[in-house]
Structures are given as structure tokens and as C-alpha cells.
Motif scaffolding. Structure first.
Motif, short mmCIF file in Angstrom:
data_model
loop_
_atom_site.label_atom_id
_atom_site.label_comp_id
_atom_site.label_asym_id
_atom_site.label_seq_id
_atom_site.Cartn_x
_atom_site.Cartn_y
_atom_site.Cartn_z
N UNK A 1 1.73 -1.23 -0.38
CA UNK A 1 0.23 0.39 0.41
C UNK A 1 0.85 1.44 0.17
N UNK A 2 1.98 1.12 0.70
CA UNK A 2 3.05 2.33 1.17
C UNK A 2 4.07 2.27 -0.83
N UNK A 3 4.05 1.52 -1.63
CA UNK A 3 4.93 1.40 -2.71
C UNK A 3 6.05 2.07 -1.92
N UNK A 4 6.53 1.36 -1.04
CA UNK A 4 7.79 1.57 -0.85
C UNK A 4 8.98 0.99 -1.25
N UNK A 5 8.38 -0.47 -2.07
CA UNK A 5 9.38 -1.62 -2.96
C UNK A 5 10.17 -1.92 -2.57
N UNK A 6 10.01 -2.45 -1.11
CA UNK A 6 10.88 -3.43 0.00
C UNK A 6 10.80 -4.96 -0.53
N UNK A 7 11.07 -5.70 -0.41
CA UNK A 7 10.70 -6.80 -0.01
C UNK A 7 10.17 -8.04 1.11
N UNK A 8 9.56 -8.25 1.69
CA UNK A 8 9.61 -9.05 2.95
C UNK A 8 9.69 -10.65 3.11
N UNK A 9 10.68 -10.82 3.86
CA UNK A 9 10.46 -11.66 4.04
C UNK A 9 9.85 -12.85 5.56
N UNK A 10 9.99 -14.19 5.38
CA UNK A 10 9.51 -14.80 6.83
C UNK A 10 10.26 -15.72 6.88
N UNK A 11 10.29 -16.78 7.72
CA UNK A 11 10.51 -17.87 7.77
C UNK A 11 9.80 -18.92 9.28
N UNK A 12 8.82 -20.16 8.73
CA UNK A 12 8.16 -20.75 9.01
C UNK A 12 8.67 -22.55 9.56
N UNK A 13 8.43 -22.50 10.87
CA UNK A 13 8.71 -23.89 10.64
C UNK A 13 8.21 -25.21 10.65
N UNK A 14 8.14 -26.21 9.92
CA UNK A 14 7.48 -27.05 9.73
C UNK A 14 6.46 -27.93 10.88
N UNK A 15 6.99 -27.82 11.82
CA UNK A 15 6.08 -28.33 12.61
C UNK A 15 4.82 -27.09 13.04
N UNK B 1 10.29 -32.09 15.31
CA UNK B 1 8.73 -31.43 15.92
C UNK B 1 9.77 -31.72 17.23
N UNK B 2 8.90 -31.08 18.05
CA UNK B 2 9.51 -31.43 19.99
C UNK B 2 9.24 -32.02 20.17
N UNK B 3 8.29 -33.92 20.16
CA UNK B 3 7.97 -34.29 20.17
C UNK B 3 8.60 -36.09 18.84
N UNK B 4 8.46 -35.42 18.24
CA UNK B 4 8.71 -36.89 17.31
C UNK B 4 9.17 -36.32 15.65
N UNK B 5 8.71 -37.00 14.90
CA UNK B 5 9.26 -36.43 13.33
C UNK B 5 7.61 -36.01 12.90
N UNK B 6 8.18 -34.68 12.05
CA UNK B 6 6.32 -33.69 11.78
C UNK B 6 5.83 -34.89 11.16
N UNK B 7 5.52 -36.22 10.08
CA UNK B 7 5.15 -37.19 9.76
C UNK B 7 4.68 -37.66 10.99
N UNK B 8 4.79 -38.14 12.32
CA UNK B 8 4.08 -38.80 13.05
C UNK B 8 3.31 -38.36 13.33
N UNK B 9 3.60 -36.81 14.27
CA UNK B 9 2.66 -36.01 14.70
C UNK B 9 1.27 -35.51 14.23
N UNK C 1 14.70 -35.40 17.64
CA UNK C 1 13.51 -34.19 17.87
C UNK C 1 14.22 -33.85 19.47
N UNK C 2 15.02 -34.54 20.13
CA UNK C 2 15.95 -34.45 21.42
C UNK C 2 16.61 -32.76 21.18
N UNK C 3 16.95 -33.05 19.76
CA UNK C 3 17.34 -31.41 20.28
C UNK C 3 16.94 -30.04 19.80
N UNK C 4 15.92 -30.28 19.80
CA UNK C 4 14.67 -29.30 20.11
C UNK C 4 15.29 -28.04 21.17
N UNK C 5 14.87 -28.60 22.14
CA UNK C 5 15.20 -27.23 23.18
C UNK C 5 16.14 -28.80 23.84
#
Length: 275
Positions: free
Chosen positions: A132-146, A178-186, A252-256
Motif C-alpha cells: 500500500x505504501x509502494x515503498x519497494x521493500x521485499x518482506x521475508x519470513x521464516x516458518x517451521x514445519x511443525x 518437531x518437539x515430540x517426534x518426526x513431523x510425519x508422525x505427529x 527431535x531431542x535437539x529441539x530444546x
């Protein structure tokens, strides 16, 4: 002059290990998996100025995958936003570096994030405002698979496509754990690329998201789509804990997980090839 990606990523990884090792515990797996992406964005692609972090029209990065906050901090410090000594205050009283990114506390953070899916919605809003501002910016974002199991992700995805936010480039850290197991299993999110295409997005798949050259090429390709009418999702196939063998082997134990200063220093020596 070409960028020495291996050296750049090695330094970021060492700083991640140093600050989490100093604290003694942290989301180390998902921090190590996104290093190449952050290096490419902050050292090659983004229109930013560490001396003027609020510069109008700058590109913005929103880390919806909140557990990767320490990786963002390590990258920002290497890019010159603040002194590396601050990294050792991670998640401690009075710090400017909380566990999840906070735009009111940390120089160089563009959006506060935390709850799963929330940052992605914010990024979509930032992209709409930029359009809307037409400021020419590119917005980047990162999401997790979980995180991609959250309904909020798909509501925002639908909205971004409906508003034709071609200035939005998103990344999925597809490390399959992800925190508990593989994404496929959760709660399996496959076929992930097909889902994003069905929601009206361009999709780029990167076979090795821990190869900075492949990531760089993908970002350039995504930016070439910026003049179109679709947002772009880049799916990065990564390894959780990438760069340190024993952390990778935790799965998955390395999540935290706990990591002592001694373990962190040994990991740093491994990354530097000193062992």
C-alpha cells in the motif's frame, strides 16, 4: 567479490553455540538448521543498513519460527547491528536478547514473534502495508514445519494470495522434526509443495537448504517473481542441528536441549575442523 559462505555460516554457527552454551540450554537444533538462509538474506539479498535499522523502505525479515531467535541474533551481531558480547546475555534478566524476537528490545528485529503462526500473519500484514505504501521493500519470513500444522498459517496464506502479495517471500525450514517426534508422525504436512500451490503461491523447493549456494539461487529466483501477482514459498530441506554430529544424532531431542559450555566449545572446534 564472491561471498565465502562457508566462513560466514561457520562464524554464525559458532556464535549460536557460544551463546546457548553460556546459558546452558536452548533450541539449538532449529537454530543450526537455518544458518544458511539467514546468512544469504542478511549478507547478500536484503536492502538493510545496520547503521540505520529503521530505514524507510528497507527489506524486513520476520522470524515466525520463534525458536530460531538465537540464530537471528548471531546473524545480526555478525552483520554489525550490535556487539557480539551481548550474545552472552541471551534470555537472562535485563537482556536485549529474549528467547523469542522482540522488536522493542533488539536492534535490527522488525517484528515481535512468539506463538506459533503469529509471526507469519504479521509478515503478511507487513507485506500488505508495504504494498500500500509502494515503498519497494521485499518482506521475508521464516516458518517451521511443525509450525505449519497451525491453522493460522493457512489462513494467512490464503489472505496473502488473495491480496496478491508478490512482495512476500516465505521460507519453510523443512527439517522434518518437531518437539515430540518426526513431523510425519505427529501430523504430516506432506505433500507440502502441493499445499502451497493450491493456496495460490509460487513454490520453489531447495534440495539442500544447508547449502548457501542453493539457497542464494532460490532467493534470486523468488525475487524474479516479485513483479507477478503471487507470494512465493521457498521450501528448504534442512537438517535439524546441522553442523554438529552429536546434536544432529539427537533427532527431535535437539529441539530444546541442555548444552554445557564445554560441549559448546567442543562443537565449535568440530565446526572449525580443529578436532
Amino acid at each position: 567479490m564472491s561471498m565465502d559462505w562457508k566462513a560466514c555460516c561457520r562464524e554464525i554457527r559458532c556464535d549460536i553455540l557460544r551463546c546457548i552454551g553460556h546459558l546452558g540450554v536452548g533450541h539449538i537444533g532449529g537454530c543450526l538448521s537455518v544458518v544458511e538462509l539467514l546468512a544469504v538474506l542478511y549478507f547478500e539479498e536484503m536492502n538493510i543498513d545496520p547503521a540505520d535499522p529503521k530505514k524507510p523502505g528497507r527489506d524486513r525479515f520476520v522470524c515466525s519460527k520463534g525458536h530460531a531467535g538465537p540464530a537471528v541474533y548471531a546473524t545480526l551481531s555478525n552483520r554489525g547491528y550490535f556487539d557480539k558480547a551481548e550474545l552472552l546475555t541471551l534470555n537472562q534478566g535485563g537482556t536485549h536478547l529474549p528467547s523469542h524476537c522482540d522488536m522493542n528490545l533488539t536492534r535490527g528485529i522488525d517484528m515481535t514473534t512468539g506463538s506459533l503462526g503469529q509471526g507469519f500473519s504479521c509478515a503478511v500484514g507487513v507485506a500488505l502495508g508495504s504494498k500500500l505504501e509502494r515503498d519497494g521493500a521485499t518482506i521475508y519470513t521464516l516458518i517451521g514445519d511443525g509450525e505449519s500444522q497451525e491453522g493460522q498459517i493457512w489462513e494467512a496464506a490464503m489472505f496473502a494470495a488473495a491480496k496478491k502479495l508478490s512482495n512476500l517471500i516465505a521460507f519453510t525450514d523443512y527439517n522434518k522434526l518437531q518437539i515430540d517426534d518426526t513431523v510425519a508422525k505427529v501430523n504430516d504436512i506432506a505433500p507440502l509443495a502441493d499445499k502451497w500451490r493450491a493456496f495460490g503461491w509460487n513454490v520453489i523447493e531447495v534440495a539442500d537448504g544447508n547449502d548457501a549456494g542453493q539457497v542464494s539461487a532460490a532467493v534470486k529466483l523468488a525475487k524474479s517473481c516479485r513483479g507477478g501477482e503471487k507470494p512465493t514459498m521457498v521450501i528448504l530441506n534442512t537438517v535439524k542441528g546441522c553442523g554438529v554430529k552429536w546434536i544432529e544424532e539427537l533427532g527431535s531431542g535437539n529441539h530444546n536441549c541442555n548444552i554445557s559450555a564445554e560441549q559448546a566449545e567442543a562443537a565449535i572446534r568440530e565446526i572449525r575442523g580443529e578436532d
